[in-house]
Scaffold this motif. Structure first.
Motif, short mmCIF file in Angstrom:
data_model
loop_
_atom_site.label_atom_id
_atom_site.label_comp_id
_atom_site.label_asym_id
_atom_site.label_seq_id
_atom_site.Cartn_x
_atom_site.Cartn_y
_atom_site.Cartn_z
N TYR A 41 0.75 -1.05 -0.04
CA TYR A 41 -0.07 0.11 -0.25
C TYR A 41 0.98 1.22 -0.07
O TYR A 41 1.17 1.97 0.91
N ARG A 101 -13.74 2.70 2.65
CA ARG A 101 -12.72 1.94 1.54
C ARG A 101 -13.31 0.59 1.54
O ARG A 101 -13.28 -0.06 2.41
N PHE A 103 -12.53 -3.01 -0.45
CA PHE A 103 -11.80 -3.91 -1.67
C PHE A 103 -12.62 -5.28 -1.94
O PHE A 103 -13.26 -5.69 -1.16
N MET A 116 -10.98 -1.37 -5.83
CA MET A 116 -10.90 -0.52 -4.58
C MET A 116 -11.89 0.77 -4.88
O MET A 116 -11.69 1.47 -5.96
N TYR A 145 -5.70 4.94 -4.78
CA TYR A 145 -6.23 3.83 -5.15
C TYR A 145 -5.40 3.01 -6.22
O TYR A 145 -5.00 1.89 -6.23
N LEU A 149 -3.29 -0.52 -5.54
CA LEU A 149 -3.71 -1.41 -6.29
C LEU A 149 -2.40 -1.93 -7.34
O LEU A 149 -1.97 -3.19 -7.48
#
Length: 160
Positions: A41, A101, A103, A116, A145, A149
């Motif tokens: 991340y 958020r 996923f 996301m 995001y 990803l």
């Protein structure tokens, strides 16, 4: 702060990014459960599970991105399918009243589509500076995001 995921239904404050990851959902889910999110991340400069342990349903997460510090709770958990994070504290009082958020993992043959999605509601400070805060929030979500990803795909696909 409100931790209700229904904010994700509001199109004008929502942003969604998807990416193909060449791995199965179990492999990706194992990365989510591992508390070392800083490996993938990329926007975060600090991340910790409050009290230690793995990331699981109900975990409280402490995050830092540049000057922004937040505490979130894992509010949605569908094994190998959905992980939702609801912000419950933020170091800029009044800017946001809700930030969520999510996923989502969708198996697609030899790969997984990872999506996301995030959305927010402003607090009084956010509304007071709307012409500045709205575009900033939308751009920040997009950049965060995409970067997260990309880091996830790199970690899983290249074994970094």
């Amino acid at each position: 702060m409100n931790t209700d995921a229904s904010v994700l239904d509001r199109r004008w404050t929502r942003h969604r990014v998807s990416r193909r990851v060449d791995a199965d959902t179990a492999t990706i889910w194992a990365v989510f459960e591992n508390p070392d999110w800083l490996r993938w991340y990329k926007p975060l400069s600090d991340f910790a599970v409050v009290g230690g342990g793995d990331v699981v349903a109900g975990s409280v997460l402490r995050e830092r991105e540049w000057l922004w510090k937040a505490e979130s709770v894992v509010s949605e958990w569908e094994e190998q399918r959905v992980l939702g994070l609801a912000m419950r504290a933020f170091n800029v009082p009044g800017l946001l009243s809700v930030y969520h958020r999510r996923f989502e993992l969708t198996p697609a043959g030899d790969h997984t589509e990872v999506t996301m999605t995030g959305a927010f509601s402003f607090g009084p400070l956010g509304w007071a500076f709307l012409p500045y805060t709205y575009p900033q929030m939308m751009v920040a979500m997009y950049a965060e995001y995409r970067s997260a990803l990309a880091g996830l795909a790199e970690l899983v696909e290249l074994g970094v």
